[in-house]
Design a protein around this motif. Structure first.
Motif, PDB file in Angstrom:
ATOM      1  N   HIS A   6       0.699  -1.064  -0.064  1.00  0.00           N
ATOM      2  CA  HIS A   6      -0.067  -0.136   0.027  1.00  0.00           C
ATOM      3  C   HIS A   6       0.895   1.183   0.020  1.00  0.00           C
ATOM      4  O   HIS A   6       1.723   1.485   0.994  1.00  0.00           O
ATOM      5  CB  HIS A   6      -0.851  -0.002   1.247  1.00  0.00           C
ATOM      6  N   CYS A   7       0.952   1.890  -1.169  1.00  0.00           N
ATOM      7  CA  CYS A   7       1.694   3.162  -1.229  1.00  0.00           C
ATOM      8  C   CYS A   7       0.990   4.163  -2.144  1.00  0.00           C
ATOM      9  O   CYS A   7       0.235   3.743  -3.177  1.00  0.00           O
ATOM     10  CB  CYS A   7       3.165   2.904  -1.556  1.00  0.00           C
ATOM     11  N   VAL A  30      12.715  -4.350  -2.141  1.00  0.00           N
ATOM     12  CA  VAL A  30      11.380  -4.547  -2.367  1.00  0.00           C
ATOM     13  C   VAL A  30      10.972  -4.971  -4.000  1.00  0.00           C
ATOM     14  O   VAL A  30      11.410  -4.124  -4.796  1.00  0.00           O
ATOM     15  CB  VAL A  30      10.693  -2.983  -2.324  1.00  0.00           C
ATOM     16  N   GLY A  31      10.302  -5.969  -4.355  1.00  0.00           N
ATOM     17  CA  GLY A  31      10.240  -6.393  -5.484  1.00  0.00           C
ATOM     18  C   GLY A  31       8.908  -6.191  -6.095  1.00  0.00           C
ATOM     19  O   GLY A  31       8.382  -6.454  -7.276  1.00  0.00           O
ATOM     20  N   SER A  32       7.818  -5.689  -5.386  1.00  0.00           N
ATOM     21  CA  SER A  32       6.570  -5.434  -5.943  1.00  0.00           C
ATOM     22  C   SER A  32       5.965  -4.524  -5.013  1.00  0.00           C
ATOM     23  O   SER A  32       6.241  -4.342  -3.776  1.00  0.00           O
ATOM     24  CB  SER A  32       5.730  -6.689  -5.629  1.00  0.00           C
ATOM     25  N   LEU A  33       5.214  -3.362  -5.715  1.00  0.00           N
ATOM     26  CA  LEU A  33       4.520  -2.203  -5.075  1.00  0.00           C
ATOM     27  C   LEU A  33       3.147  -2.430  -5.386  1.00  0.00           C
ATOM     28  O   LEU A  33       2.833  -2.598  -6.641  1.00  0.00           O
ATOM     29  CB  LEU A  33       5.240  -1.045  -5.398  1.00  0.00           C
ATOM     30  N   LEU A  34       2.316  -2.035  -4.530  1.00  0.00           N
ATOM     31  CA  LEU A  34       0.811  -1.681  -5.056  1.00  0.00           C
ATOM     32  C   LEU A  34       0.530  -0.183  -4.879  1.00  0.00           C
ATOM     33  O   LEU A  34       0.546   0.273  -3.722  1.00  0.00           O
ATOM     34  CB  LEU A  34      -0.128  -2.552  -4.161  1.00  0.00           C
ATOM     35  N   ALA A  35       0.271   0.541  -6.058  1.00  0.00           N
ATOM     36  CA  ALA A  35      -0.199   1.850  -5.854  1.00  0.00           C
ATOM     37  C   ALA A  35      -1.615   2.061  -5.711  1.00  0.00           C
ATOM     38  O   ALA A  35      -2.340   1.379  -6.639  1.00  0.00           O
ATOM     39  CB  ALA A  35       0.336   2.554  -6.957  1.00  0.00           C
ATOM     40  N   ILE A  36      -2.025   2.732  -4.687  1.00  0.00           N
ATOM     41  CA  ILE A  36      -3.417   2.825  -4.269  1.00  0.00           C
ATOM     42  C   ILE A  36      -4.418   3.908  -4.890  1.00  0.00           C
ATOM     43  O   ILE A  36      -3.710   4.985  -4.613  1.00  0.00           O
ATOM     44  CB  ILE A  36      -3.631   2.728  -2.772  1.00  0.00           C
ATOM     45  N   GLY A  37      -5.333   3.625  -5.388  1.00  0.00           N
ATOM     46  CA  GLY A  37      -6.337   4.691  -5.866  1.00  0.00           C
ATOM     47  C   GLY A  37      -7.092   5.253  -4.812  1.00  0.00           C
ATOM     48  O   GLY A  37      -7.693   4.479  -3.969  1.00  0.00           O
ATOM     49  N   VAL A  87      -4.710  -3.373 -12.860  1.00  0.00           N
ATOM     50  CA  VAL A  87      -5.647  -3.094 -11.731  1.00  0.00           C
ATOM     51  C   VAL A  87      -6.189  -4.489 -11.118  1.00  0.00           C
ATOM     52  O   VAL A  87      -6.595  -5.384 -11.394  1.00  0.00           O
ATOM     53  CB  VAL A  87      -7.223  -2.501 -12.249  1.00  0.00           C
ATOM     54  N   VAL A  88      -5.686  -4.540  -9.854  1.00  0.00           N
ATOM     55  CA  VAL A  88      -5.590  -5.836  -9.171  1.00  0.00           C
ATOM     56  C   VAL A  88      -6.549  -5.691  -7.849  1.00  0.00           C
ATOM     57  O   VAL A  88      -6.736  -6.818  -7.230  1.00  0.00           O
ATOM     58  CB  VAL A  88      -4.260  -6.533  -8.619  1.00  0.00           C
ATOM     59  N   GLY A  89      -7.216  -4.797  -7.420  1.00  0.00           N
ATOM     60  CA  GLY A  89      -8.348  -4.686  -6.527  1.00  0.00           C
ATOM     61  C   GLY A  89      -8.862  -3.516  -6.546  1.00  0.00           C
ATOM     62  O   GLY A  89      -8.700  -2.686  -7.430  1.00  0.00           O
ATOM     63  N   PHE A  90      -9.659  -3.301  -5.532  1.00  0.00           N
ATOM     64  CA  PHE A  90     -10.664  -2.090  -5.465  1.00  0.00           C
ATOM     65  C   PHE A  90     -10.373  -1.216  -4.336  1.00  0.00           C
ATOM     66  O   PHE A  90      -9.922  -1.875  -3.090  1.00  0.00           O
ATOM     67  CB  PHE A  90     -12.146  -2.410  -5.238  1.00  0.00           C
ATOM     68  N   GLY A  91     -10.382   0.098  -4.149  1.00  0.00           N
ATOM     69  CA  GLY A  91     -10.104   0.939  -2.975  1.00  0.00           C
ATOM     70  C   GLY A  91      -8.922   1.795  -3.274  1.00  0.00           C
ATOM     71  O   GLY A  91      -8.224   1.800  -4.427  1.00  0.00           O
TER      72      GLY A  91
END
Length: 263
Positions: A6-7, A30-37, A87-91
């Motif tokens: 979550h970033c 850090v090999g994976s990051l999830l950018a949050i909308g 896009v891998v999720g909602f929120g």
């Protein structure tokens, strides 16, 4: 390999040095990051980041702070946007009764809309919860009764009731730099009772930099400090926590692709 689950890489705080921020993340493992909308009206920004960087995936949604200032969205709007491969999720979505930048009823409606999209697609919903424990637990139970859905409570700082409700309903809990704060004894006590196979770690950057980076802008590389702190709370080796939280991320965010190497 670490994952920052979550970033907010599209926020202005990273506008001038994002490449350097990502390089430091790579150096930290850090090999994976999830950018949050946080706004559907700005979905192009967060999606463009994911398109430009193989190790970045993204979510889309409306933060509870922004519900009253964003156009109303239905499940169909979210489902259409979620067809994008990155896009891998909602929120993030949820309830925030501390600031109440949006009304409680509109927050609740928006939250339920995101859950409906998660239920329909099987993609997880990223949940923000602050000063809303009774309503959060009640809505999670009510929505789960309509049919299960995947998700996680991000930047967890709520009480034991929300944690236990989330775990009972098959959701995950994500820990941020808050777990390193001196005043977070109650949080650490709650986390000790949670199963490792339901935990993730995150930065919520640019906010909530962990000890020993307090007072600085947070960034994805600092998730390593959260992993070490969580290991201490659970009485485990950091490597075990890193392996478990990374695996948990890819189990939950099943649409995300595992990188062959760090970014």
């Amino acid at each position: 390999m670490l994952v920052d689950s979550h970033c907010h890489l599209d926020f202005p705080e990273f506008a001038d040095d994002l490449d350097a921020v990502l390089a430091r993340a790579a150096e930290a493992g850090v090999g994976s990051l999830l950018a949050i909308g946080t706004r559907l009206t700005r979905v192009d920004r967060v999606r463009a980041l994911a398109e430009a960087h193989p190790a970045i995936h993204c979510t889309l949604g409306i933060h509870p702070h922004n519900v009253d200032s964003e156009p109303a969205a239905g499940p169909g709007d979210l489902l259409s946007l979620a067809e994008h491969p990155k896009v891998v999720g909602f929120g993030e979505t949820g309830l925030d009764y501390f600031y109440q930048h949006s009304g409680r009823e509109t927050q609740q409606r928006s939250f339920r809309t995101h859950i409906a999209a998660a239920r329909e697609t099987g993609l997880p919903v990223v949940i923000h919860s602050r000063d809303a424990d009774p309503d959060m637990a009640a809505i999670l139970r009510d929505e789960h009764a309509k049919g299960p859905f995947p998700g996680l409570i991000h930047c967890f700082s709520s009480g034991r009731e929300v944690a236990e409700t989330a775990i009972e309903l098959g959701l995950y809990v994500s820990l941020s730099g808050i777990i390193t704060f001196k005043a977070a004894d109650d949080l650490r006590a709650t986390v000790r009772g949670l199963p490792l196979d339901r935990l993730l770690i995150e930065t919520d950057s640019p906010y909530l930099a962990p000890v020993p980076k307090r007072g600085k802008r947070n960034e994805p590389a600092f998730v390593a400090h959260t992993a070490i702190a969580l290991a201490g709370v659970l009485g485990l080796e950091p490597e075990e926590v890193v392996r478990a939280t990374t695996e948990n991320f890819f189990v939950l965010f099943r649409k995300a692709t595992r990188p062959e190497a760090v970014i």
